[in-house]
Write a protein that holds these residues in place. Sequence first.
Motif, PDB file in Angstrom:
ATOM      1  N   LEU B 334      13.372  21.012   9.867  1.00 32.69           N
ATOM      2  CA  LEU B 334      14.790  21.091  10.216  1.00 32.69           C
ATOM      3  C   LEU B 334      15.418  19.697  10.265  1.00 32.69           C
ATOM      4  CD1 LEU B 334      16.161  23.446  12.908  1.00 32.69           C
ATOM      5  CD2 LEU B 334      16.990  21.143  12.851  1.00 32.69           C
ATOM      6  N   ASN B 337      15.598  18.054   6.718  1.00 30.95           N
ATOM      7  CA  ASN B 337      16.678  18.629   5.904  1.00 30.95           C
ATOM      8  C   ASN B 337      18.044  18.183   6.404  1.00 30.95           C
ATOM      9  OD1 ASN B 337      14.886  19.926   4.314  1.00 30.95           O
ATOM     10  ND2 ASN B 337      15.088  21.925   5.307  1.00 30.95           N
ATOM     11  N   MET B 338      18.187  18.143   7.711  1.00 28.74           N
ATOM     12  CA  MET B 338      19.454  17.760   8.309  1.00 28.74           C
ATOM     13  C   MET B 338      19.763  16.312   7.964  1.00 28.74           C
ATOM     14  SD  MET B 338      21.032  19.934   9.616  1.00 28.74           S
ATOM     15  CE  MET B 338      22.346  20.392  10.615  1.00 28.74           C
ATOM     16  N   GLU B 340      18.670  14.702   5.476  1.00 26.72           N
ATOM     17  CA  GLU B 340      18.965  14.634   4.043  1.00 26.72           C
ATOM     18  C   GLU B 340      20.418  15.027   3.783  1.00 26.72           C
ATOM     19  OE1 GLU B 340      17.603  17.081   0.299  1.00 26.72           O
ATOM     20  OE2 GLU B 340      19.477  17.213   1.394  1.00 26.72           O
ATOM     21  N   LEU B 341      20.866  16.091   4.486  1.00 26.07           N
ATOM     22  CA  LEU B 341      22.245  16.552   4.283  1.00 26.07           C
ATOM     23  C   LEU B 341      23.239  15.487   4.722  1.00 26.07           C
ATOM     24  CD1 LEU B 341      24.154  18.943   3.590  1.00 26.07           C
ATOM     25  CD2 LEU B 341      24.020  19.605   5.970  1.00 26.07           C
ATOM     26  N   TYR B 342      22.960  14.852   5.850  1.00 23.97           N
ATOM     27  CA  TYR B 342      23.938  13.915   6.417  1.00 23.97           C
ATOM     28  C   TYR B 342      23.772  12.489   5.932  1.00 23.97           C
ATOM     29  CZ  TYR B 342      26.438  17.183   9.240  1.00 23.97           C
ATOM     30  OH  TYR B 342      27.254  18.192   9.638  1.00 23.97           O
ATOM     31  N   GLU B 343      22.619  12.210   5.343  1.00 21.37           N
ATOM     32  CA  GLU B 343      22.366  10.848   4.877  1.00 21.37           C
ATOM     33  C   GLU B 343      23.447  10.455   3.875  1.00 21.37           C
ATOM     34  OE1 GLU B 343      20.756   7.921   2.211  1.00 21.37           O
ATOM     35  OE2 GLU B 343      20.582  10.027   1.657  1.00 21.37           O
ATOM     36  N   ALA B 344      23.811  11.415   3.028  1.00 14.90           N
ATOM     37  CA  ALA B 344      24.819  11.138   2.008  1.00 14.90           C
ATOM     38  C   ALA B 344      26.177  10.847   2.645  1.00 14.90           C
ATOM     39  CB  ALA B 344      24.928  12.329   1.071  1.00 14.90           C
ATOM     40  N   SER B 345      26.569  11.650   3.625  1.00 15.01           N
ATOM     41  CA  SER B 345      27.876  11.383   4.257  1.00 15.01           C
ATOM     42  C   SER B 345      27.867  10.061   4.984  1.00 15.01           C
ATOM     43  CB  SER B 345      28.269  12.449   5.265  1.00 15.01           C
ATOM     44  OG  SER B 345      27.676  13.635   5.019  1.00 15.01           O
ATOM     45  N   GLU B 347      26.145   7.442   4.212  1.00 16.94           N
ATOM     46  CA  GLU B 347      26.237   6.384   3.211  1.00 16.94           C
ATOM     47  C   GLU B 347      27.665   6.267   2.701  1.00 16.94           C
ATOM     48  OE1 GLU B 347      22.954   6.051   0.219  1.00 16.94           O
ATOM     49  OE2 GLU B 347      24.699   6.113  -1.101  1.00 16.94           O
ATOM     50  N   ASP B 348      28.291   7.417   2.519  1.00 16.32           N
ATOM     51  CA  ASP B 348      29.666   7.448   2.047  1.00 16.32           C
ATOM     52  C   ASP B 348      30.593   6.727   3.020  1.00 16.32           C
ATOM     53  OD1 ASP B 348      31.519   8.383   0.062  1.00 16.32           O
ATOM     54  OD2 ASP B 348      32.341   9.664   1.656  1.00 16.32           O
ATOM     55  N   GLN B 371      20.432  23.945  14.195  1.00 15.80           N
ATOM     56  CA  GLN B 371      21.050  23.241  13.062  1.00 15.80           C
ATOM     57  C   GLN B 371      22.489  22.889  13.397  1.00 15.80           C
ATOM     58  OE1 GLN B 371      20.630  26.143   9.993  1.00 15.80           O
ATOM     59  NE2 GLN B 371      18.602  25.430   9.359  1.00 15.80           N
ATOM     60  N   ALA B 375      24.068  19.293  13.665  1.00 13.63           N
ATOM     61  CA  ALA B 375      25.167  18.956  12.754  1.00 13.63           C
ATOM     62  C   ALA B 375      26.345  18.405  13.543  1.00 13.63           C
ATOM     63  CB  ALA B 375      25.587  20.190  11.968  1.00 13.63           C
ATOM     64  N   ASP B 379      27.838  14.814  12.961  1.00 13.34           N
ATOM     65  CA  ASP B 379      29.263  14.731  12.609  1.00 13.34           C
ATOM     66  C   ASP B 379      29.972  13.745  13.520  1.00 13.34           C
ATOM     67  OD1 ASP B 379      29.749  16.339  10.443  1.00 13.34           O
ATOM     68  OD2 ASP B 379      29.879  18.174  11.624  1.00 13.34           O
ATOM     69  N   ILE B 382      28.876  10.089  12.993  1.00  7.73           N
ATOM     70  CA  ILE B 382      29.464   9.513  11.783  1.00  7.73           C
ATOM     71  C   ILE B 382      30.942   9.222  12.019  1.00  7.73           C
ATOM     72  CG2 ILE B 382      30.134  10.029   9.406  1.00  7.73           C
ATOM     73  CD1 ILE B 382      27.452  11.473   9.109  1.00  7.73           C
TER      74      ILE B 382
END
Lengths: 228, 504
Positions: B334, B337-338, B340-345, B347-348, B371, B375, B379, B382
């Motif tokens: 969990l 995966n989480m 991984e999902l948020y790593e992109a945001s 970085e953005d 989850q 999240a 959120d 970030i």
Amino acid sequence: MRILLVEDDPTVRSFVLKGLKEAGHNVDQADNGKDGLYLAIGEKYDIIILDRMLPGGIDGLNILETLRGQKNNTPVLLLSALSEVDDRVDGLRAGGDDYVTKPFAFSELLARVEALGRRGHNDSAPETSLTVGDLSLDLLSREVRRGGQKIDLQPREFRLLEFLVRHAGQVVTRTMLLEKVWDYHFDPQTNVIDVHVSRLRQKVDKPFETAIIHTVRNAGYILRPTQD
Amino acid sequence: MTEDRSLPRRRRFRWRPGRPGGKRGRWPIRSAGINFALGYGVLFLISATLFLSFIWWSSTNLLNQHVRAFIETDAQELQKRWTYGGAPALGDAITDRLEQNIDDDALYLLTDRHGRRLAGNLPGWPVAIKRMDHFYELTIRRYTFTTPAEFKAYNLPHGFRLIVGHDIRGRTLLSTVITRTVIWCAVMIALLAVGGALVVRDLFRRMVGSIARTASAVASGDLNHRITLTGSETDLVAETVNTMLDRINRLMEGVRQVSNAIAHDLRTPITRARNQLEEALFSATSPDELRTAVDRAIGDLDHITGIFEALLRIAQIEAGSRRSAFTMVDLNQLLTNMAELYEASAEDAGLRLHLDTRPLPPLHGDERMLQQALANLLDNAIKFSPPDSTLTLKAHPVPSIAPSGHPAPENGPAGVEISVRDQGPGMNDADILRAHERFFRAESARNTPGSGLGLSLVQAVTSLHHGRLTLTQAHPGLKVTLFLPLTQEAEQASRSVSLTEGSS
């Protein structure tokens, strides 16, 4: 596609009906469970959109269970004001293929309807590769090529692209991507999906002359093959 | 929620009242106090009787032995007299003794071979005494009264016979005394029992009364009333009821907060949407302007829907019904995966997401809710992080604590700690206290988008898992820590810890 819409609220019904017709679908409608069940059993549809709560003693779940009981596998999309996770699970367990909670954006509903309609067609043999325009995905070796050039993708990026390719020419929404690619059912506050799609674009679109992944305003994304 | 697990298991007493018209008679007294006192009185009476009977038995026994020993020695003494001086000496000795016997309890008889009385104070040979050298207990007539006496007869040479006896009316006296004691005891016990019954009933009433008063106060709307703990056995009930009331109070508070929030936080976007549509209706000059206004109104409505969903979800989680969806959750998967999902945001947004996890044991919980909670935390982190800073998602198992207070790794981990740390502006202490309230938004966060429900949801999910949510200042930034217990015991431990924290 030929679609049956069973919804008792006249405003929602005419709104959805108008939208589906504009998108080029052939829609039959029913405003109660009894008529809905009659049509669902008697006619052949590509997709049935069912409201869960219906007047007249027969609700959406009853219709769904009766259909599945008769080995009728027409894709069914449930429409409901019950947003609880358990209700969603109940609906899917009863044989529903997708679940949209009211209130919804029409673009979301349309995207899901079209995704379901597509799925109904190619349920046959498992493919080993997908090709759209100059893009090809080898599902076994997980290799992606565009115009003969190999593209390196992370496993998740591959799944994202695979989903987009499977629904090429259709709008897919952010929620759909979150549900189908990540299997998450929550509402992220930030733009997580956009970021992942933009990363994918960096690899799939940027090195090439034409883009195949497009943003659809207020709706989501679409993968459209290049015309060559 | 159903905090049913926390209660110590108690045996359930099943009281079956006699069916009306049934054969078994029903015990007529209903008052627990009186029944208690009655039972107590009966028990006391039985034990007193047993005790006095034992005293009676052992003292008569002792008395008997004493009398017999006296008779035997006396007889030996008299037989010696016979050997020295024959019948006349013996007769004189007997007469002497009778004269010196002040208590008047000695009995003698000396007869010759014809059975004639030579000396002694017995009128004649008792018919019952047939065997020699054997103790007899007989009732004899002396002067004007009858009395029990112990006798033993002896053969002397030449057909002479001797009876030595002892009046044992002392025993009768003793028995009278003991009987009287028993009667007085019974009277006193009865008085004590009645008094005790009244006292016990009063005690019972007072104990129950405190609970009843609180319950009726609560029933009439005063939810802040609590049962005072007295240190007695009813504290168990009192504490349970108090805990229940706390929970009801929290739920009520939640409802109140939600209604306030709906009044305030939902009205604002609704008003905004309405104004926009109205303005566009009256003053829009081009279809584009109209479209923009409608577009914004839809955005506002979506925002309202989001708030509704979050509120409903929190309410649903807090009701505890979602525990039915608990499964064994692989937290390692969990978290990865989480991340991984948020790593992109991250970085953005120009941030680095640092994942620091130890292998975690599986947890019994609701995967989707976990989850969602994670999240929300990511959120938030970030959203509040300054550019070019680091977010840390950290998770590790927490070792069990032995009763001595030392870590007890041999018991396996007690729970799992997951924390999200950012390097943003953080929160001041006052805000940290209020952070999990619904719709609460720190002053510094007013200008960022959001509904103020994110942490409330995390709090609800944590409570659902019997865990603990803590916010700490990380200098710089904020660290939000979730402690999720693995087992029932850990749950209880964490609860008692949080109780002591709450009371300090």
